[in-house]
Structures are given as C-alpha cells and as structure tokens.
Design a protein around this motif. Structure first.
Motif, PDB file in Angstrom:
ATOM      1  N   ASP A   1       0.832  -1.207   0.000  1.00 30.85           N
ATOM      2  CA  ASP A   1       0.000   0.000   0.000  1.00 30.85           C
ATOM      3  C   ASP A   1       0.863   1.251   0.000  1.00 30.85           C
ATOM      4  OD1 ASP A   1      -2.298  -1.486  -0.118  1.00 30.85           O
ATOM      5  OD2 ASP A   1      -2.531  -1.572   2.056  1.00 30.85           O
TER       6      ASP A   1
ATOM      7  N   LYS B   1      -8.157   3.412   3.545  1.00 34.47           N
ATOM      8  CA  LYS B   1      -6.969   2.635   3.906  1.00 34.47           C
ATOM      9  C   LYS B   1      -5.735   3.517   4.058  1.00 34.47           C
ATOM     10  CE  LYS B   1      -6.404   0.001  -0.018  1.00 34.47           C
ATOM     11  NZ  LYS B   1      -5.674  -0.780  -1.020  1.00 34.47           N
TER      12      LYS B   1
ATOM     13  N   ILE C   1      -2.169   4.637   3.261  1.00 34.22           N
ATOM     14  CA  ILE C   1      -1.280   4.536   2.101  1.00 34.22           C
ATOM     15  C   ILE C   1      -0.001   5.318   2.393  1.00 34.22           C
ATOM     16  CG2 ILE C   1      -1.001   5.137  -0.347  1.00 34.22           C
ATOM     17  CD1 ILE C   1      -3.939   4.607  -0.766  1.00 34.22           C
TER      18      ILE C   1
ATOM     19  N   THR D   1      -4.221   0.648  -4.838  1.00 30.48           N
ATOM     20  CA  THR D   1      -3.083  -0.231  -4.575  1.00 30.48           C
ATOM     21  C   THR D   1      -3.439  -1.693  -4.836  1.00 30.48           C
ATOM     22  OG1 THR D   1      -3.673  -0.316  -2.244  1.00 30.48           O
ATOM     23  CG2 THR D   1      -2.032   1.324  -2.873  1.00 30.48           C
TER      24      THR D   1
END
Lengths: 100, 309, 393
Positions: B40, B96, B98, C203
């Motif tokens: 990530d 999320k 990163i 991602t």
C-alpha cells in the motif's frame, strides 16, 4: 509482447499490468552464471537481500534456486555468500552451457 | 525489526526484467525499500536511472502504484498525490492507510530537484523522500553532480593535465534536510539492509515528512567490479565517508560506529574514478577528503552526545 | 434561478471554483492571477470548500503537484499567468500527455522580458501546441461560464485533456462587472462527481504512470492525444448546448457577431471582442456591413466555424495580441489563413498586431481597422504585411 495499435493501448502511457517486466528476460546479458549448491546453503539470505534483479528464488523464506531468466550475472550473490559457506560460485556462461 | 529473514516474509515488489546494469545497487535499494514499505505504497521517482530502467513501456517492474513526472519534481508530484489522498480521505472516499514515497537520484535531489524537495518538506506532507545517491548523473553518462565527492573523475570533471577531477566537496544534503527541522532525517545504504529497512519503517510510521539519503554504489560510474557493490557500500560506512545515522525530532543517533575506522583511501582503492588520486601529485586531495570526513564524523558524534543527553 | 453578482474577473473565477469545489487546488502567486487565489484561499479558510490547497514554492511545483494529485484521481485546479505559465511549461506538456483533466484559469499577461505585468496573449499563445484545450473569455461572465464548462469538457472520457480558461489580465481580472451565476446546487449538479479512469491510490490494481516511452509506442500515444483533441470539438459544442439549457447563455466554438452578411469582419479573442462589438454596433447604425468573429476555442481550432463565419467577408482584419517572431503574422492570423486555404474563398486578409504589454486598444483603433478593410478589399495582402495598432511610429 506484440506491438499494438494506438486504438488498443490505454491512453496517457498508463501501464496497467503491475510488474509485467517479469515477462522481459535479461538472462542473456550474463557472462558469468551463479551456480548454487543447495547442500552448502544455510539460507542466511545475504544473497537474496543484495540481489538487484530479484533473482534469488525463495520459498517459505528459504532459498530454492536462481531465476536465470532475469539474473544478469553480476556476481553480488556469490560475493555476499559467507566465505565459510561458499554455496554460490560464478562460472563462465559458456562453460555452464557446455556443461549442460 | 526487519532483518533478511523477516523481510523474506514480505512480497518482493520490484520484479526482475528491469534494464539496470548488472550489479546496480540502486535497484537493490528499491527492493529493500519496498520490502519494508509494503504494497500500500505510492512511489514517485524523478527522471534518472531507476525510473528509466524500471518503466520502459510497455513494461513496468513496479508492483505498487508508480509515477514518474519529470526530473526536478518528484517531491512536488508526490506532495500532490498525498494532498489528493488527504482530500479524498476527509471526504470519506478512501480509508486505507497509504504510504507516499518520492525518490530521486543525487542529480534529481541535490541539484535540479532540491527546490521541489525543500518545498514539500516545508509544507509538511506525510511522505518519505528517498535520495538514491550514486554520486553522479549516471543515467546521462556519469556527469558530476552536487553530490559527487571531491576528486572524482566524471565525464564533466575528467582527469586532465591541469585539473584532477572534481574540485569541490559535495553539497551537505543530509545536513540541509536536518536544517528543515522535519521529524525524521537519516543516512543509510542497502549495504546495511537491516539498518536501511528499519529506517524506512520508522520514517513511514512517523506522521509528517521524512528524508533518507541512501548511498547506492554504481559499478559502472564508480568503476569497480560489479560483484563488489555491497562491499563498496559497507566501506563507505566503515571509513565514515557515509556515516549511518538518524535524526528523529532533532535527536541524533549514530547507528554504526565502526570498531576500526578505516582511512578513506580504503574506500577509494579499487574504484576507477579515484585511481588518479593515488598518484603522488594528487595525494593531497585524499588528505583533504580525509580531513573533511574526520571533521564531519566528529560533528555527528558530538551532536549525538549533545542531543541524547 | 440565477444569482446576479458584481465581481471582478478574478473573483468570478474564484466563485466558479468555489462551486466546483475541486479536491485539490495547487497555487503559486503571480500578478494578475493573485486575487483569484486570495479569494479562493478565503473560501478555504472559512471552510466553505473541501479542497486541499497546496501552496507550493513555484509554478513548476504547482503544475507538478497538480499532475500528482490528478494521477491520484482527484479533481484538480490551479491558476497562473505569464512567467508562471512559462515556468510550468515542461509539466504543462506532461499534464496533457498523461491525459489529466486539470482545469487552469490563465490570466493573460505579457511574457518577460522586459518584465511587464499587463495583458497580452504571449503566454497562452506560446503554449498553444502543448495539448491543452484553450478557451478564451471576453468578460467576467464568460470567465465564470467557461470554467464551469471546462470541467465537463476536460473530464469527458472521449477527451480527457486539460483545459486553460484564459482571460485578459487587469482588463478582465481586475474590472468589476455584473454577471449571473448558477445556484450552488445547480453548479454542483452540473459538474457532478469525477471518477478517474486510473488512480495511483488503487493499490489493489497498481498502475504505472509516466513511463519511458520510446520509438515503439510514443507515436501511438501522440496519435491518441490527437484523437482526444479532435473529439473535444464536438464535446465543447455539446457541453455549450447543455449549459445554455441550464443558464440561458449560449456557447460554441466561436461567436459570430453580425457576420452573416458582413463585408468586413474583424477576428479577435478575449476582451477586445467587447470593444469590437461596440464598434460594430456603431458602424452598423451608420449602415456599414461590418461584423466580429470571436474565437472562443483556440485549441481545438474551429476551422469549420471560421470558414462559415467569414463566408461573406470581402476583407478580414485579424487581431493578434502576441508575436510569432520570424513568422509571417501572428498566431491567430496564421490559423485563419490555414482555415481559409483551399476553400476557394477570395478575400483580403490583414494582420494587426496590437496590445502588447497591456497597450490599450480603443474604439477608434477598431474603427480604423474596419475603415482600412474597406480600402483593401479585392487587393492581395502579403501575409507578412503586418500592421501595428497603437504603436508610436
């Protein structure tokens, strides 16, 4: 990879397939080939962490071989292999091919 | 604490099949960097060796998102990506975690990209900047940069009848970044993988900008046998030419104090770019570099003593 | 419901940006763009917008950060002028080549040197071949309307190109005008949500942006850009029609002001068109068949509309507010010549260079252009016979 027309490729130069350089072989660059002796290897991974070409193959954290499709034969792996262990040896590619 | 065995549990996020020279330690640095950073992570890289060899269309060696924009702007580019992430996260469009990593070689960092780097650090983006320092513009044919050591023979500072290589000391980039008062600044090298990857993990965990200057030997430009790339990285550390240290919120920590501090000539030896320095007429240059190395090393130790107290 | 506002051109641009509320705005100050960004910074400081404002250390970084943010899937805007645009030049090309729909108001100002802060078109004309769409605005109303339309044009999947909305420094940027703006809800419904085709933040499906593109693919990527720019013509028109439905104000590639039966036509861009319209009105009242052809979209260049707009003209005066040194005439002139070539339309075309560094252009100047056109009709004018308006002899 076959060359595609402008209508077939993503716009803006985007490369959609992450890590597809894996399909590009650089093994033919080698003059010397690293030969790995599995018996001697202690799996310290000194070669793996130093390899610029991601060419030390691991399984479950242990060395299982060398990726000759990409290895350029720089010899870092053999140099980094502890002197007492010497599980990697550089051999002239032509000799290695002949031995095969 | 990542050591090879722990890192081996992580996925290798840089593939083979890139077109770097055999023995390229900047590429080893990239592997180690991403073994520590993980999937990530958005990676941006300035024009230079690493960018060129890893992304020759239609191939990419990156298994993370990757962007190249231009030579002088990887820090600005990644600061924009980080701002986009911040904006979208505030809007609830992404949640999320990163990591944002901008990179450049010494040319792209010490020289043409310094303004962009300085601006991004000052603005406080949550990003890590990695300078992979191979001490010259290797991609364009080994020209001198602001990071090239004094005395080095390069394509633009050749050893001539009158001038024996580069006449200036390198720009103290790590010190310049320390002076930015950002949360984390360090020097590292892939020659000490655990030290480097620990620093990457620490830098990414910290909220705010971080900078790591990574010495990454180049067999082609430095002119030593390719198999010795890791050894030349270690020699730079053990001669104290490239001390491994970190500065976290102003506190210095020296990560490696060589038991036996080797003379800098030990690192010069065997590198073609320094060969001329061993001629009688040029030996004064080695002495000058040694004096500078000693002075800087002492100053790092002194600051560790002052700030650790 | 329209809201009637009294704003400068810069404030009108900021008002459009407030309503668009991009995810990221990057900015570096340069006169005469500054007040646009001051106003937007007020909106940020007051929490009226959600945009992350990245206050960079140069225009080069403004465009670089815009490229990074747009690659990360954000709707991105920035603004600049003159030397600022020149400094970001390298990345202006990259933004277009990477197909990033960034929208950038450019407040036209003369390029240095000598340094000058006032209006001409040397900045945006200089980057007419960067791959950006260029919309020129006549007044504050058009600044506002063009910016709102630019978002939809840029983000159209058949286009995906950045757009410059240009307006004349000081003349428009610092002049207070009355304009009608959309209600906030109308504007936000108009621009809608932006969904990028690719994003760095994905991602799970990581992509590589900006690779090294060599002999085997660079040409193909350029061909795609040509296609995007070509598609933009239709999209600019359809967005203009949709906007007319919403606002009551019509927009096309050009504006034909009394050209249908005109013997003498002036071609111009930007604020000068407002001045020219007054002259056209005056001369029409005097019984003269004169008209103005205003170019709104310079890139893509509206060949068909130009040919149609000039169909009846016996003589044409092309007004250029920038120099193409060493070339026969200014950039607008050359495009007009190219548009008419091969159409069989026999007409006399005169190129006028005017307004460099903010030199004023008056009603009398434009009247004298029309009067000269009456005398040249039927004559062959060499392309390099450039006339200068308002230059001391």
């Amino acid at each position: 990879m076959s060359e595609r027309s402008w209508k077939e490729i993503p716009i803006g130069g985007i490369i959609e397939e992450a890590g597809n350089a894996d399909s590009y072989e650089t093994g033919s660059w080698r003059t010397y080939r690293p030969i790995w002796d599995a018996e001697k290897c202690i799996h310290c991974l000194a070669c793996w962490i130093a390899c610029p070409d991601s060419s030390i193959l691991l399984e479950d954290g242990k060395m299982v071989g060398i990726d000759y499709a990409h290895c350029k034969g720089c010899g870092i792996c053999a140099f980094e292999c502890p002197d007492k262990i010497s599980a990697l040896e550089m051999v002239l590619e032509t000799d290695a091919a002949a031995a095969k | 604490m990542p050591a090879p065995k722990q890192l081996a549990q992580h996925e290798d996020l840089v593939t083979g099949g890139h077109r770097a020279c055999a023995g390229c330690l900047p590429m080893t640095a990239m592997r180690q960097l991403l073994l520590a950073a993980g999937q990530d992570t958005v990676v941006g890289c300035a024009t230079g060796c690493v960018e060129v060899v890893t992304t020759i269309y239609p191939y990419t060696a990156w298994k993370t998102p990757f962007i190249h924009n231009a030579f002088e702007n990887s820090a600005a580019t990644i600061s924009g990506a980080e701002a986009a992430y911040t904006s979208l996260r505030k809007q609830g469009k992404i949640d999320k975690k990163i990591n944002f990593i901008a990179m450049g070689g010494d040319g792209g960092t010490y020289d043409i990209g310094l303004q962009s780097l300085s601006g991004a650090m000052e603005r406080g983006h949550n990003m890590l900047y990695i300078c992979y320092d191979n001490q010259a513009y290797m991609n364009t044919g080994i020209q001198r940069s602001g990071g090239t050591p004094k005395g080095t023979a390069t394509s633009t500072t050749p050893v001539g009848k009158v001038i024996p290589g580069k006449t200036q000391f390198p720009k103290p980039l790590t010190e310049i970044m320390i002076a930015h008062d950002i949360p984390f600044v360090a020097q590292a090298t892939p020659g000490y993988p655990k030290d480097f990857t620990d620093k990457v993990e620490k830098a990414l965990a910290i909220d705010g900008p971080a900078f790591i200057n990574v010495l990454a030997p180049c067999p082609r430009g430095w002119r030593y046998p390719a198999e010795q790339s890791m050894e030349y990285a270690r020699l730079a550390v053990n001669t104290c030419f490239w001390p491994l240290f970190e500065v976290e919120y102003g506190v210095f920590k020296v990560n490696r104090k060589p038991k036996e501090k080797l003379p800098v000539s030990k690192w010069f030896e065997g590198q073609g770019r320094f060969r001329h320095l061993f001629k009688e007429a040029n030996k004064g240059i080695i002495d000058e570099v040694q004096a500078e190395v000693d002075r800087k090393w002492a100053w790092i130790l002194k600051r560790e003593e002052l700030t650790q107290a | 419901m329209a809201r009637r506002l009294t704003l400068t051109g810069n404030d009108a641009a900021a008002e459009a940006m407030r309503q668009i509320d991009p995810d990221v705005v990057t900015c570096f100050p340069i006169t005469p763009q500054t007040e646009l960004m001051h106003k937007f910074a007020d909106f940020v400081a007051d929490g009226e917008v959600k945009a992350e404002m990245v206050l960079v250390e140069s225009e080069h970084s403004a465009m670089s950060a815009a490229v990074g943010a747009a690659s990360a899937g954000a709707r991105v805007m920035t603004a600049t002028s003159a030397n600022g645009l020149a400094l970001m030049w390298e990345i202006v090309y990259i933004a277009a080549s990477n197909r990033l729909p960034i929208v950038m108001p450019v407040v036209n100002r003369a390029l240095s040197g000598p340094i000058n802060i006032h209006c001409d078109h040397s900045d945006t004309m200089g980057c007419r071949d960067t791959g950006w769409i260029q919309l020129y605005s006549e007044n504050a109303q058009e600044v506002y309307d063009n910016i709102l339309q630019a978002i939809l044009i840029a983000e159209n999947p058949d286009v995906l190109l950045p757009v410059m909305v240009t307006f004349d420094g000081f003349i428009i940027s610092h002049t207070v005008e009355v304009l009608d703006a959309l209600e906030d809800k109308e504007a936000s419904d108009w621009v809608g949500e932006y969904k990028a085709m690719y994003t760095l933040l994905d991602t799970e499906k990581p992509a590589t942006f900006g690779p090294l593109d060599l002999q085997d693919y660079y040409f193909e990527h350029k061909r795609q850009q040509i296609e995007g720019m070509s598609n933009a013509t239709g999209v600019i028109k359809s967005v203009g029609k949709a906007y007319e439905k919403l606002s009551g104000r019509a927009y096309g590639m050009t504006e034909r002001y009394m050209t249908d039966d005109a013997d003498y036509v002036v071609v111009a861009l930007g604020s000068t068109c407002g001045t020219a319209k007054v002259v056209v009105d005056e001369m029409r009242a005097e019984g003269k068949r004169v008209g103005l052809l205003k170019i709104r979209s310079f890139r893509p260049f509206p060949h068909a509309e130009i040919v149609a707009g000039l169909a009846s003209a016996k003589a044409i005066g092309v007004l250029d507010r920038s120099v193409s040194f060493g070339a026969p005439g200014g950039p607008v002139h050359k495009e007009i010549l190219a548009a008419l070539s091969g159409t069989g339309h026999q007409t006399s075309i005169v190129n006028y260079l005017y307004g460099l560094g903010g030199r004023d252009i008056s009603l009398d100047h434009i009247r004298s252009v029309f009067e000269e056109l009456e005398t040249v009709a039927g004559k062959t004018i060499a392309p390099n016979e450039v006339r200068f308006i308002g230059l001391r002899g």
